[in-house]
Design an enzyme around this catalytic site. Sequence first.
Site, short mmCIF file in Angstrom:
data_model
loop_
_atom_site.label_atom_id
_atom_site.label_comp_id
_atom_site.label_asym_id
_atom_site.label_seq_id
_atom_site.Cartn_x
_atom_site.Cartn_y
_atom_site.Cartn_z
N HIS A 186 -8.23 -9.21 -4.13
CA HIS A 186 -8.28 -9.29 -2.66
C HIS A 186 -9.36 -10.30 -2.28
O HIS A 186 -10.52 -10.13 -2.65
CB HIS A 186 -8.61 -7.91 -2.09
CG HIS A 186 -9.16 -7.93 -0.70
ND1 HIS A 186 -8.42 -7.59 0.40
CD2 HIS A 186 -10.40 -8.26 -0.23
CE1 HIS A 186 -9.19 -7.70 1.49
NE2 HIS A 186 -10.39 -8.11 1.13
N HIS A 211 0.86 -1.18 0.00
CA HIS A 211 0.00 0.00 0.00
C HIS A 211 0.90 1.23 0.00
O HIS A 211 1.13 1.85 1.04
CB HIS A 211 -0.95 -0.04 1.20
CG HIS A 211 -1.99 -1.10 1.06
ND1 HIS A 211 -3.20 -0.88 0.44
CD2 HIS A 211 -1.98 -2.41 1.40
CE1 HIS A 211 -3.91 -2.01 0.42
NE2 HIS A 211 -3.18 -2.96 1.00
N TYR A 216 -10.44 -1.77 -4.40
CA TYR A 216 -11.42 -2.83 -4.10
C TYR A 216 -12.61 -2.74 -5.06
O TYR A 216 -13.34 -3.70 -5.26
CB TYR A 216 -11.98 -2.63 -2.69
CG TYR A 216 -11.22 -3.25 -1.55
CD1 TYR A 216 -9.84 -3.44 -1.59
CD2 TYR A 216 -11.89 -3.64 -0.39
CE1 TYR A 216 -9.17 -3.98 -0.51
CE2 TYR A 216 -11.22 -4.19 0.69
CZ TYR A 216 -9.86 -4.36 0.64
OH TYR A 216 -9.22 -4.89 1.71
N HIS A 224 -4.22 -12.97 -0.14
CA HIS A 224 -4.73 -13.22 1.23
C HIS A 224 -5.33 -14.63 1.33
O HIS A 224 -6.24 -14.85 2.12
CB HIS A 224 -5.81 -12.21 1.66
CG HIS A 224 -5.50 -10.77 1.39
ND1 HIS A 224 -4.25 -10.23 1.57
CD2 HIS A 224 -6.29 -9.74 0.97
CE1 HIS A 224 -4.30 -8.94 1.26
NE2 HIS A 224 -5.51 -8.62 0.89
N GLY A 272 -5.84 1.42 4.64
CA GLY A 272 -6.66 1.64 5.82
C GLY A 272 -7.74 2.68 5.65
O GLY A 272 -8.30 2.84 4.57
N THR A 327 -8.94 -0.63 0.08
CA THR A 327 -10.36 -0.42 0.36
C THR A 327 -10.85 0.94 -0.14
O THR A 327 -11.94 1.06 -0.66
CB THR A 327 -10.62 -0.43 1.89
OG1 THR A 327 -9.83 -1.43 2.49
CG2 THR A 327 -12.07 -0.65 2.20
N ASP A 360 1.51 -7.06 2.18
CA ASP A 360 0.44 -6.11 2.55
C ASP A 360 1.05 -4.91 3.30
O ASP A 360 0.40 -4.31 4.16
CB ASP A 360 -0.64 -6.78 3.40
CG ASP A 360 -2.04 -6.25 3.12
OD1 ASP A 360 -2.15 -5.19 2.48
OD2 ASP A 360 -3.01 -6.90 3.54
N GLU A 413 -10.45 2.51 7.58
CA GLU A 413 -11.69 1.75 7.72
C GLU A 413 -12.39 2.01 9.06
O GLU A 413 -13.38 1.35 9.37
CB GLU A 413 -11.41 0.25 7.53
CG GLU A 413 -11.12 -0.05 6.06
CD GLU A 413 -10.18 -1.22 5.87
OE1 GLU A 413 -9.21 -1.35 6.64
OE2 GLU A 413 -10.40 -1.99 4.92
ZN ZN Z 1 -6.35 -6.76 0.56
#
Ligand code: ZN
Length: 387
Positions: free
Chosen positions: A196, A64, A131, A225, A69, A100, A282, A71
């Site tokens: 993802h 990233h 996402y 993941h 994040g 996200t 990640d 979230e």
């Molecule tokens: Zn992910």
Amino acid sequence: MLTLIRNADVYSPTPLGTLDILIANDRIEALQSNIGSLPKDIECTEIDARGLTLIPGLIDAHIHATGGGGEAGPETRVPRIQLSALTEAGVTSCIGVLGTDGTTRTIRDLVATTLGLRAEGMNAWCYTGSYQVPPPTLTGSVRDDIVFVDPIIGVGELALSDHRSSQPTLNDFLRIASDAYVAGIISNKAGVVHCHMGSGERGFDLIHQALNTAEIPARVYHPTHINRERWLFAEAAKLAQRGCTVDITAFPDDGETFIAAEAIASWRRDGHPMERLTCSSDGAGCLPCFDPDGRLLKMDIGRPFTLIQAIQGLIEHGESIQDFLPVFTSNVARVMGLHGRGVIEVGGYADIACNDSSGQLVHSWANGQPMVQDRELTKHGTFESEL
Ligand code: ZN
């Protein structure tokens, strides 16, 4: 600029024995036993790597770069990755991902951050999208982004089977996969769809349906993941049999997680194809834990250093380097279309890590530039203090 590394135990990832390596500028110029002395008037840095294992620099396909994040409100947006977070892990190439939040985070920022990492000496690429469906892009189309924007090599991390996903239909998914695939052909890039995977019970259903329905080759789908749930990991072997390469995340070890070292070792023990496995960190992503109502209970932040911890864990498990090394290097380069990377070969890029017998990083070079020497960072990010 010349660097001569002597007496290293070389894994290309294939074990090649004790060799000397001559680096000229950004490439490996020679790889043989006992390279003779160079003329004294030619400047050359010599390193004695006796007792060290020399491997390709690690390729982390899930960073990233801008920070992930957000979230649990705007204060939980993770800061951008620092160069040292990558170099301390022996990573010499990374691929950036939004995650996200494709709303406050943009592909413009991701591409700029990727170019910044390049300027700092890291090999860096990124995915377009997030996402979300339709994916946020730079030019207005996934296809144009991949074809025309140098660092963009695919689309992702497109969320499947997750409460934060856009819940794409098969048609939505196939349209994105076909754009990525065809753009990859046109531009000679990977054209991957980096997916993802959430914990939802639909698991890999949509990828199986895509493989059943369309002519797009399996190499295009790269789910990550896969070790977030043990049942999902077991299901991933079926995708590997169908030709997909699947990606383990090196989650931090909190005592409950199915950690990367354990997952990789069990994949090999169960006889699944090692060439169909990759591992990413990640890094700078948020690792959240939600309650059934989708409220955040706790969060951790991913770090590329967990890749080194995975390698150390594999060594402790008694796994042999040549079995697991491709998972961190040559397999990733193949899936991501990074020609001349992830391998130690004459003419290839001088992306190199030297580790001690426990797997701790001692030296590294990215494109022939020293990043870590004698366990000390030699290159710092623009806003990192030179401690
Ligand atoms: Zn992910």
